[in-house]
Design a protein around this motif. Structure first.
Motif, PDB file in Angstrom:
ATOM      1  N   SER A  60      44.522  -6.347  24.033  1.00  0.00           N
ATOM      2  CA  SER A  60      45.139  -7.338  24.895  1.00  0.00           C
ATOM      3  C   SER A  60      46.363  -7.952  24.234  1.00  0.00           C
ATOM      4  N   LEU A  61      47.169  -8.636  25.031  1.00  0.00           N
ATOM      5  CA  LEU A  61      48.310  -9.393  24.547  1.00  0.00           C
ATOM      6  C   LEU A  61      48.015 -10.883  24.672  1.00  0.00           C
ATOM      7  N   PRO A  62      48.765 -11.729  23.956  1.00  0.00           N
ATOM      8  CA  PRO A  62      48.466 -13.163  23.993  1.00  0.00           C
ATOM      9  C   PRO A  62      48.472 -13.719  25.417  1.00  0.00           C
ATOM     10  N   GLY A  63      47.423 -14.483  25.711  1.00  0.00           N
ATOM     11  CA  GLY A  63      47.342 -15.151  27.004  1.00  0.00           C
ATOM     12  C   GLY A  63      46.765 -14.329  28.125  1.00  0.00           C
ATOM     13  N   ARG A  64      46.489 -13.037  27.877  1.00  0.00           N
ATOM     14  CA  ARG A  64      46.052 -12.172  28.983  1.00  0.00           C
ATOM     15  C   ARG A  64      45.186 -11.042  28.450  1.00  0.00           C
ATOM     16  N   LEU A  65      43.901 -11.057  28.805  1.00  0.00           N
ATOM     17  CA  LEU A  65      43.025  -9.949  28.451  1.00  0.00           C
ATOM     18  C   LEU A  65      43.366  -8.717  29.281  1.00  0.00           C
ATOM     19  N   MET A  66      43.358  -7.554  28.651  1.00  0.00           N
ATOM     20  CA  MET A  66      43.537  -6.330  29.416  1.00  0.00           C
ATOM     21  C   MET A  66      42.309  -6.112  30.300  1.00  0.00           C
ATOM     22  N   PRO A  67      42.488  -5.905  31.598  1.00  0.00           N
ATOM     23  CA  PRO A  67      41.335  -5.635  32.466  1.00  0.00           C
ATOM     24  C   PRO A  67      40.647  -4.331  32.070  1.00  0.00           C
ATOM     25  N   LEU A  68      39.365  -4.241  32.394  1.00  0.00           N
ATOM     26  CA  LEU A  68      38.642  -2.999  32.171  1.00  0.00           C
ATOM     27  C   LEU A  68      39.197  -1.914  33.084  1.00  0.00           C
ATOM     28  N   GLN A  69      39.125  -0.682  32.626  1.00  0.00           N
ATOM     29  CA  GLN A  69      39.477   0.454  33.470  1.00  0.00           C
ATOM     30  C   GLN A  69      38.192   1.093  33.961  1.00  0.00           C
ATOM     31  N   ALA A  70      38.101   1.331  35.235  1.00  0.00           N
ATOM     32  CA  ALA A  70      36.868   1.859  35.834  1.00  0.00           C
ATOM     33  C   ALA A  70      36.410   3.124  35.123  1.00  0.00           C
ATOM     34  N   ALA A  71      35.139   3.122  34.711  1.00  0.00           N
ATOM     35  CA  ALA A  71      34.475   4.293  34.124  1.00  0.00           C
ATOM     36  C   ALA A  71      35.084   4.734  32.793  1.00  0.00           C
ATOM     37  N   GLU A  72      35.886   3.893  32.163  1.00  0.00           N
ATOM     38  CA  GLU A  72      36.510   4.254  30.890  1.00  0.00           C
ATOM     39  C   GLU A  72      36.283   3.149  29.863  1.00  0.00           C
ATOM     40  N   THR A  73      35.702   3.515  28.713  1.00  0.00           N
ATOM     41  CA  THR A  73      35.599   2.552  27.618  1.00  0.00           C
ATOM     42  C   THR A  73      36.941   2.382  26.935  1.00  0.00           C
ATOM     43  N   PRO A  75      40.829   2.811  27.487  1.00  0.00           N
ATOM     44  CA  PRO A  75      41.796   2.978  28.581  1.00  0.00           C
ATOM     45  C   PRO A  75      42.816   4.074  28.302  1.00  0.00           C
ATOM     46  N   ASP A  76      43.356   4.654  29.380  1.00  0.00           N
ATOM     47  CA  ASP A  76      44.407   5.652  29.221  1.00  0.00           C
ATOM     48  C   ASP A  76      45.780   4.976  29.261  1.00  0.00           C
ATOM     49  N   ALA A  77      46.822   5.771  29.023  1.00  0.00           N
ATOM     50  CA  ALA A  77      48.169   5.220  28.889  1.00  0.00           C
ATOM     51  C   ALA A  77      48.659   4.579  30.183  1.00  0.00           C
ATOM     52  N   GLN A  78      48.317   5.160  31.326  1.00  0.00           N
ATOM     53  CA  GLN A  78      48.775   4.596  32.588  1.00  0.00           C
ATOM     54  C   GLN A  78      48.195   3.211  32.805  1.00  0.00           C
ATOM     55  N   HIS A  79      46.961   3.008  32.365  1.00  0.00           N
ATOM     56  CA  HIS A  79      46.351   1.686  32.462  1.00  0.00           C
ATOM     57  C   HIS A  79      47.128   0.677  31.611  1.00  0.00           C
ATOM     58  N   VAL A  80      47.586   1.115  30.434  1.00  0.00           N
ATOM     59  CA  VAL A  80      48.381   0.237  29.570  1.00  0.00           C
ATOM     60  C   VAL A  80      49.714  -0.099  30.244  1.00  0.00           C
ATOM     61  N   VAL A  81      50.367   0.900  30.842  1.00  0.00           N
ATOM     62  CA  VAL A  81      51.636   0.664  31.533  1.00  0.00           C
ATOM     63  C   VAL A  81      51.451  -0.375  32.640  1.00  0.00           C
ATOM     64  N   GLU A  82      50.386  -0.231  33.414  1.00  0.00           N
ATOM     65  CA  GLU A  82      50.128  -1.177  34.497  1.00  0.00           C
ATOM     66  C   GLU A  82      49.855  -2.576  33.953  1.00  0.00           C
ATOM     67  N   PHE A  83      49.155  -2.653  32.838  1.00  0.00           N
ATOM     68  CA  PHE A  83      48.880  -3.943  32.203  1.00  0.00           C
ATOM     69  C   PHE A  83      50.175  -4.619  31.747  1.00  0.00           C
ATOM     70  N   LEU A  84      51.061  -3.842  31.112  1.00  0.00           N
ATOM     71  CA  LEU A  84      52.317  -4.404  30.636  1.00  0.00           C
ATOM     72  C   LEU A  84      53.215  -4.846  31.798  1.00  0.00           C
ATOM     73  N   ALA A  85      53.229  -4.056  32.862  1.00  0.00           N
ATOM     74  CA  ALA A  85      54.020  -4.429  34.038  1.00  0.00           C
ATOM     75  C   ALA A  85      53.493  -5.730  34.648  1.00  0.00           C
ATOM     76  N   ASP A  86      52.172  -5.856  34.743  1.00  0.00           N
ATOM     77  CA  ASP A  86      51.565  -7.073  35.272  1.00  0.00           C
ATOM     78  C   ASP A  86      51.846  -8.269  34.363  1.00  0.00           C
ATOM     79  N   TYR A  87      51.795  -8.044  33.054  1.00  0.00           N
ATOM     80  CA  TYR A  87      52.044  -9.103  32.080  1.00  0.00           C
ATOM     81  C   TYR A  87      53.474  -9.640  32.222  1.00  0.00           C
TER      82      TYR A  87
END
Length: 350
Positions: A60-73, A75-87
């Motif tokens: 995670s980054l400060p102030g924002r936990l990375m959400p869980l990715q469904a069925a994945e302990t 996360p894959d890179a696309q999940h990280v990209v989406e997290f950064l875009a949301d952040y």
């Protein structure tokens, strides 16, 4: 056009966004300049099957936990990209898609030259990371090889090499993950400089962050070097790597001494044929924009105290590895040095 800011952050990946979060909290006037036109930093340009080696909550980054990715302990890179875009959107971080050419001194300010004008600032945070500067070792005969050569940054999928003879060079996490990716569909030779050192199966990025932090604290206090992450091993056994290893698909061979037209030659004179060679040989800090400041020393590093450049206190470096903060090149590790850099800058500009 010339712009004026208290702080310019160069790089809009995870490190630049973490810096922006803390600058925003301190009420500073800043801008983030990024060469990419879309959010996500270098995570947008990795291979298809890449997985983090930490669970989401520890990525995670400060102030924002990375959400869980469904069925994945992990996360894959696309999940990280989406997290950064949301952040970036959540904290209304002012990211501008411009390319930085250089930073130089301009009286009492630093001037950032870009393809879209100048930005004059009282402080600069360089957060360009390493993903844009792949490293290739100086191996004799590299220009003689008649097949395809590519670096980690160019690899995408095993389908591109199905049925081919592939030599994969590199014994770190990227090397192991890509070797596992290729092991079923190619005639793979995995080459490492030393035998692969797997961490225990129950160890992931959480333990690595703790080890890096403990080492930095020990060194700062003048105690014995704990060895940090290097003392534990080189490879986190994420599920695809663990599965390929346990099935006997990941068998490492010693490093070759030179390339020849049809493959590689070993120290004993024997050869291995190859259609492609993939170099998973790491990266170097992307610091060319700081050349005008003439700060680089041994090994291309800039001397720092924490994140602050020793010879230019208006400049902070963030996210390039342990020399700019323990585990600062990781998602979870960059928060603390980003906070410290922002606080030091606030003291400077106020």
């Amino acid at each position: 056009m010339t712009h004026q800011m208290q702080v310019v952050v160069i790089g809009g990946g995870q490190s630049g966004l973490a810096a922006g979060y803390h600058l925003r909290r301190l009420g500073l006037d800043f801008v983030i300049l990024d060469a990419q036109t879309t959010p996500g930093g270098a995570w947008q340009h990795v291979w298809d099957s890449l997985r983090l080696f930490s669970p989401a909550a520890y990525s995670s980054l400060p102030g924002r936990l990375m959400p869980l990715q469904a069925a994945e302990t992990y996360p894959d890179a696309q999940h990280v990209v989406e997290f950064l875009a949301d952040y970036e959107k959540r904290y209304e971080l002012p990211v501008r898609p411009v390319r930085v050419h250089g930073v130089h001194r301009d009286g009492g300010l630093l001037c950032v030259e870009t393809d879209s004008g100048r930005w004059r600032a009282r402080a600069v945070i360089s957060a360009t990371g390493t993903g844009w500067r792949p490293f290739l070792p100086a191996i004799p005969g590299r220009g003689d090889f008649g097949g395809r050569q590519l670096h980690t940054v160019d690899y995408r999928s095993p389908q591109d090499f199905a049925g081919r003879r592939v030599i994969m060079v590199g014994g770190g996490n990227s090397g192991a993950q890509i070797a596992a990716d290729l092991a079923r569909d190619t005639e793979l030779t995995w080459v490492t400089r030393r035998l692969p050192r797997y961490l225990a199966d129950d160890i992931d990025g959480r333990a690595l962050f703790d080890a890096a932090t403990a080492r930095r604290r020990a060194l700062d206090a003048g105690r014995t070097d704990t060895g940090g992450v290097a003392s534990l091993g080189d490879i986190v056994a994420v599920p695809p790597v663990r599965e390929a290893r346990d099935r006997g698909l990941l068998k490492a061979s010693p490093m070759f001494t030179r390339l020849v037209r049809g493959g590689v030659e070993r120290a004993d004179g024997t050869r291995a044929e190859a259609d492609a060679i993939i170099w998973c040989t790491g990266f170097r800090p992307a610091l060319s924009h700081l050349v005008p400041l003439q700060l680089r020393g041994r090994r291309g590093h800039i001397a720092t105290t924490g994140t602050r450049a020793v010879d230019e206190p208006r400049l902070h470096l963030l996210g390039y590895g342990d020399w700019t903060g323990p585990a600062s090149a990781t998602l979870i590790g960059v928060g603390r040095p980003a906070r410290d850099a922002a606080r030091k800058i606030a003291e400077l500009v106020r």
